[in-house]
Design a protein around this motif. Structure first.
Motif, PDB file in Angstrom:
ATOM      1  N   ASP A 500       0.852  -1.181   0.000  1.00 41.33           N
ATOM      2  CA  ASP A 500       0.000   0.000   0.000  1.00 41.33           C
ATOM      3  C   ASP A 500       0.891   1.235   0.000  1.00 41.33           C
ATOM      4  OD1 ASP A 500      -2.087   1.682   0.064  1.00 41.33           O
ATOM      5  OD2 ASP A 500      -2.804   1.132   2.069  1.00 41.33           O
ATOM      6  N   ASP A 501       1.215   1.707  -1.179  1.00 42.63           N
ATOM      7  CA  ASP A 501       2.119   2.835  -1.321  1.00 42.63           C
ATOM      8  C   ASP A 501       1.346   4.141  -1.137  1.00 42.63           C
ATOM      9  OD1 ASP A 501       3.607   4.914  -3.354  1.00 42.63           O
ATOM     10  OD2 ASP A 501       5.011   3.563  -2.337  1.00 42.63           O
ATOM     11  N   GLU A 502       1.977   5.109  -0.507  1.00 45.89           N
ATOM     12  CA  GLU A 502       1.317   6.382  -0.225  1.00 45.89           C
ATOM     13  C   GLU A 502       0.970   7.139  -1.498  1.00 45.89           C
ATOM     14  OE1 GLU A 502       2.211  10.522   2.220  1.00 45.89           O
ATOM     15  OE2 GLU A 502       3.428   8.738   2.574  1.00 45.89           O
ATOM     16  N   GLU A 503       1.829   7.023  -2.505  1.00 47.18           N
ATOM     17  CA  GLU A 503       1.587   7.738  -3.750  1.00 47.18           C
ATOM     18  C   GLU A 503       0.801   6.909  -4.769  1.00 47.18           C
ATOM     19  OE1 GLU A 503       4.626   7.555  -2.380  1.00 47.18           O
ATOM     20  OE2 GLU A 503       4.850   9.601  -1.624  1.00 47.18           O
ATOM     21  N   LEU A 504       1.130   5.603  -4.875  1.00 45.92           N
ATOM     22  CA  LEU A 504       0.580   4.782  -5.949  1.00 45.92           C
ATOM     23  C   LEU A 504      -0.578   3.903  -5.517  1.00 45.92           C
ATOM     24  CD1 LEU A 504       3.918   3.687  -7.634  1.00 45.92           C
ATOM     25  CD2 LEU A 504       2.419   5.583  -8.259  1.00 45.92           C
ATOM     26  N   GLY A 505      -0.773   3.745  -4.213  1.00 49.36           N
ATOM     27  CA  GLY A 505      -1.883   2.918  -3.770  1.00 49.36           C
ATOM     28  C   GLY A 505      -1.481   1.465  -3.616  1.00 49.36           C
TER      29      GLY A 505
END
Length: 1073
Positions: A500-505
């Protein structure tokens, strides 16, 4: 061909005329230049730079073979040989030629055989011998020598006899044995390349690889011997033995000499990977050239000895990135050399067969080639079979499966081929060496090289598989399956952190899992690798061995990490690594035993007792003893730390199981002796531990600074120039640390003992001038019971114990004397023989003062008499009343004497009364107990009959032959008597000691208080300012009215007492590293 011959002759004549007339060089040069400009000349003359084309083409073919054959069972060296034969066949066997590539092939194929060996062998031999483990070499050296010595002789005789009796060439015995010796050389290049591809076991690989290295050297020596005989030289048996010994032993000597010199040179190179690696390359070639060309000894054995010496003593000289760079460099050098030499061997084989029609005109030559191949295999069987009992007995032993692999792995390669080319080039120099003979030598040798590589090399993998020698054990398979489940868990953890990336989701886990195909075959639930075996009461021996080996591998990895961190020295690392390797060998039959291999390096060897003789200067003895003690501390500290790390890693991986717990328990038990050794050193020589930790801390801090500066440069905070400036500054400090490390500093004689420090300067100067400083090992006797008292011993560092036949009681205490003790003073003052044996219980730094010096000081200054008698009472108190004084330090007793003691001279008829809270010691004279009228002689302890709780359990039932302890409140003096009375009320837990002025302590009070952390700190010492704050807080909470605090002010060694007291009070447990 005719045109080429005429032009070659013309060129030779022109060169000959130029040599005869050097002045006409410029004129004669125009003719060939003109001819060279013609088209025909350009087509028929090759350019030397064409050799580069073959070099590049060979590397490209090698890369392609390695890439395409990866994962297959075909060794890439076999493919290279076939490619070389194909290139040679196209160039020499067809009319199409290969143009510039063909010109390069011809240049390389015409290379001098000796130059061929000189270019490729040093690098290949050094890489192979350097990569071998020294422990494996030591265990297998006997097997290697047997195969390379008697084995080569047996093979040479057998092959020579078969060639003489069954081949139709009418060769003499010398010629037949020459080819037999040539074919007896199992080539290390081919064998090592094969073993690396097959992944054979370490034991078998070491035997085969080491045998091929030595075999190659001895076979070349045998070849040289018969080669000289064929050329006309004569040798008798004495000359033959002398020649063989000179060539072989001389080669080993030269290799060791170059190894020692280059390793010493490495010691002066600091953190320069390029120079370090270049030195290893240069020394291998220089050693080979010196041995082969200048000293006329075996260059192969020289480089082999050099590489093994590096493996034994220089492996730990390369740390961290340097070691990885060295490994990759030599791996690349070996790969390039192998690629070139196998392709070139194929070319030479094709050229030798196709360039001479003799081979094809006699069709039977091919039949005899296959017959010779059969003879080679039979000879190998005979060698291994005849020597099998010895091979099975020495080293790791040898079973029948390994013997089969040993027979089948006897490959021949470039070495034998180069030797055959040398024979061909020497054709015509002797009647026995005709051109046809030289051609047949190349044909047979090339054919054997081809057949052994093609047949043996390509089928060894199948034989290993058929014999079941490449299968994993059941224990390893269970660990492998368990590891796969752990990998799944780690993959899930990584996905949880990154999914779960902060920028990419979020990411798509099924897609991620699909790409992780290595874990797709896992089915069912995770089964613990030791679950099945733990159902029985007995632990599975295979699992035990497996876990022991894994823990020991973890220990060895921790040693490497500590070497990189600077916690251990290179010498210490070599010792530790060797102990682990020896323990791995015994993992199946014994519990963990790597400490057993370290004991000889921790304990002092017997020859150190020889150093104690008067022929060596005392300072030299002290230096070597302290150095040995430092080394032992490094070893013990590293051993404890490495085992602690390995135990934790094993527990984190395998979890709780009976087998893992058993192995971890073995590791803990092993560490007890090392831990006790460090505790003893901390009590006797804390200076040594402090220096060891200081070196470690300095190195770690400087390395941390280096990493910090480099990380700043990687992050873009610092420019490269700025980083290099700071990097060089830290490197300078590191170099200074390695060149001039902190040393153990022992105190000066005048400050080495509190008794000397308390003496007036005039008396102290007289005594110090005659003092003999010495260091005694454990178990040595300082003086014996009943011997004449010829002097006193002042203990500066260490522990001594007493033994006596007269004074032998049943109390549970074990009196010892440590730093600050004065031994033998009572006997010198009273004129008695020594009353007990005094034996060192550790390494002891002590001073010896002659009795005559003591007597002369008393005559010059009578006021010192009472002081010396009081000093002697310290020894008597611990000797006669250990029940009361054993746990009191020497400094406690000095404080007691200074504050709560009184010494009195009594005359005949007076009465001595002992208070209930006191104890007295009769130093001189005779007294009688009132009532029983028992005669008491000095020395004796006089204790009251009742009152103090310390006397309630006092037992005198164990006294033998003489009574030294007497109970009674009053004693009647029979003759002039000297008695000292101790008020031991301060020893009661609820009673405080009230101090009174004492002249004894006035001198010692002149010395300022010094922190015990500064003088004798532990291994985990805090910075000085931090301790000072805690010390101030402690002093504000507790009044310094204890005996230990008072003793600290009485002596410069009070800091040591304070250290022990505080460590005991707060239960501080200090551990090295």
């Amino acid at each position: 061909m005719a045109v080429l011959t005429e032009e070659s002759l013309l060129t030779y004549r022109i060169m000959e005329e130029q040599q005869q007339k050097p002045l006409s060089f410029s004129l004669s040069l125009s003719a060939p230049s003109a001819s060279a400009s013609s088209p025909s000349a350009s087509e028929n003359h090759s350019n030397p730079s064409d050799a580069v084309i073959f070099f590049g083409l060979s590397l490209a073919l090698g890369i392609a073979c390695r890439h395409l054959l990866r994962g297959t069972k075909v060794p890439y060296t076999v493919a290279l040989l076939i490619l070389g034969i194909a290139l040679g066949s196209l160039e020499y066997g067809t009319h199409h030629r290969l143009g510039k590539i063909g010109d390069g092939i011809r240049l390389w194929s015409e290379i001098d055989p000796e130059l061929l060996l000189a270019v490729f062998l040093p690098a290949l031999l050094f890489e192979s011998s350097f990569s071998m483990e020294v422990h494996q070499i030591k265990r297998c050296i006997a097997q290697m020598i047997i195969l390379a010595g008697p084995g080569v002789v047996i093979s040479t005789i057998f092959l020579g006899s078969m060639l003489k009796f069954t081949f139709p060439y009418n060769w003499s015995w010398k010629t037949s044995l020459l080819l037999g010796g040539l074919l007896s050389a199992t080539d290390p290049v081919a064998v090592v390349a094969l073993l690396k591809d097959l992944g054979a076991s370490k034991k078998l690989s070491t035997i085969i690889e080491g045998e091929s290295l030595m075999n190659d050297g001895t076979a070349i020596v045998v070849y040289t011997l018969f080669y000289r005989m064929v050329l006309g030289e004569t040798f008798n048996w004495v000359a033959i033995i002398k020649f063989l010994a000179q060539v072989s032993l001389g080669a080993v000597g030269i290799g060791l000499a170059f190894g020692i010199a280059s390793v010493l040179w490495l010691g002066f190179i600091f953190n320069d990977t390029v120079i370090e690696i270049s030195l290893t390359l240069a020394v291998s070639y220089i050693a080979y050239f010196i041995a082969q060309e200048s000293a006329d000894v075996s260059g192969v054995l020289t480089v082999m000895s050099l590489g093994m010496f590096y493996s034994a003593f220089a492996r730990t000289a390369f740390k961290g990135e340097s070691q990885q760079s060295l490994h990759h460099f030599w791996e690349m050098i070996a790969y390039i050399a192998n690629t070139l030499i196998f392709i070139l061997s194929g070319v030479v084989i094709a050229e030798g067969i196709l360039s001479d029609e003799t081979v094809f005109s006699h069709g039977k030559s091919w039949i005899y080639l296959f017959l010779l191949y059969a003879y080679v295999q039979v000879s190998r069987c005979i060698v291994v079979g005849a020597l099998f009992p010895f091979l099975r007995y020495f080293g790791y032993g040898l079973d029948w499966k390994e013997a089969i692999i040993l027979i089948w792995s006897g490959l021949r390669g470039a070495v034998a081929l180069s030797l055959s080319l040398s024979v061909k080039r020497s054709s015509g120099r002797s009647i026995e060496l005709t051109p046809e003979t030289g051609t047949m030598f190349v044909f047979f040798t090339g054919g054997i090289v081809f057949l052994t590589l093609i047949v043996n090399g390509s089928t060894t993998q199948f034989i290993l598989q058929f014999l079941g020698m490449n299968k994993l054990s059941s224990a390893k398979r269970r660990i492998l399956e368990f590891t796969k489940y752990e990998m799944v868990n780690k993959a899930l953890e990584a996905f949880g952190e990154l999914g779960d990336d902060e920028e990419l989701g979020p990411a798509d886990w099924p897609t991620v899992k699909r790409y992780i195909s290595c874990l797709n075959d896992i089915e069912g639930e995770c089964v613990h690798p030791h679950g099945a075996s733990e159902s029985d009461n007995n632990l599975d021996p295979m699992n035990l061995k497996d876990i022991r080996v894994r823990l020991l591998n973890g220990v060895q990895a921790a040693y490497w990490e500590m070497l990189d961190e600077g916690r251990i020295t290179q010498t210490t690392a070599n010792i530790l690594m060797l102990s682990v390797e020896e323990s791995i060998d015994l993992a199946s039959s014994e519990p963990l035993c790597d400490w057993k291999g370290l004991k000889s390096n921790v304990n002092f060897p017997s020859y150190y007792k020889f150093l104690q003789s008067s022929m060596f200067p005392p300072k030299l003895v002290t230096y070597f003893t302290v150095e040995r003690l430092e080394s032992a501390c490094y070893i013990c500290a590293a051993f404890l730390r490495a085992h602690r790390i390995a135990r934790q890693q094993l527990h984190d991986f395998i979890g709780d199981s009976d087998i893992a717990s058993a192995v971890i328990g073995e590791s803990v038990v092993e560490g007890e002796e090392a831990r006790k050794f460090l505790e003893d050193v901390n009590l006797t020589y804390p200076q040594v531990l402090r220096v060891v930790k200081t070196r470690q801390a300095t190195y770690v801090v400087l390395n941390h600074l280096l990493e910090y500066v480099q990380n700043l440069e990687k992050a873009g905070i610092l420019e490269e120039k700025e980083m290099l400036h700071l990097h060089d500054a830290v490197q300078t400090d590191l170099k200074k640390l390695l060149r001039n490390p902190p040393l153990v500093k022992l105190p000066k004689i005048s400050n080495i003992h509190p008794m000397l420090d308390a003496l007036p300067s005039t008396v102290r100067g007289t005594l110090v001038s005659g003092i003999k400083e010495t260091m005694k090992l454990r178990g040595l006797t300082l003086y014996k019971e009943g011997a004449k008292s010829n002097g006193i011993w002042l203990i500066s560092n260490g522990v001594v114990k007493w033994e006596s036949k007269m004074i032998k009681s049943k109390h549970p205490f074990y009196p010892t004397f440590t730093h600050g003790s004065t031994l033998g003073l009572y006997e010198v003052l009273s004129g008695r023989p020594y009353i007990c044996n005094v034996v060192t219980d550790s390494i002891v730094l002590c001073l010896f003062v002659d009795a005559n010096k003591i007597i002369s000081c008393l005559k010059s200054d009578p006021s010192m008499e009472d002081f010396l008698w009081q000093e002697s009472a310290i020894f008597l108190s611990k000797l006669l009343l250990p029940q009361i004084f054993e746990k009191r330090t020497v400094q406690d007793l000095r404080a007691l004497i200074a504050e709560r003691s009184e010494m009195t001279m009594y005359i005949r008829g007076e009465t001595i009364e002992i208070p209930s809270h006191s104890v007295a010691f009769l130093l001189e004279g005779y007294v009688k107990t009132q009532g029983r009228q028992e005669l008491v002689t000095a020395p004796a302890a006089l204790v009251p009959s009742h009152g103090n709780r310390s006397f309630q359990n006092l037992s005198i039932s164990g006294i033998k032959e003489a009574s030294f302890i007497h109970q009674g409140s009053c004693y009647l003096v029979e003759t002039r008597a000297r008695v000292i009375v101790f008020d031991i009320a301060a020893f009661e837990p609820d009673t405080a000691l009230v101090r009174k002025p004492s002249s004894r302590s006035s001198h010692a009070m002149d010395h300022p208080y010094r922190s015990f952390r500064k003088e004798h700190s532990g291994l985990m010492s805090w910075p000085e300012h931090f301790y000072a704050q805690n010390q101030h807080k402690q002093n504000s909470e507790h009044q310094s009215n204890s005996l230990s605090a008072r003793a600290m002010q009485l002596s410069k060694y009070g800091s040591m007492v304070c250290q022990y007291k505080i460590m005991w009070t707060f239960h501080v447990r200090v551990e090295v590293c």
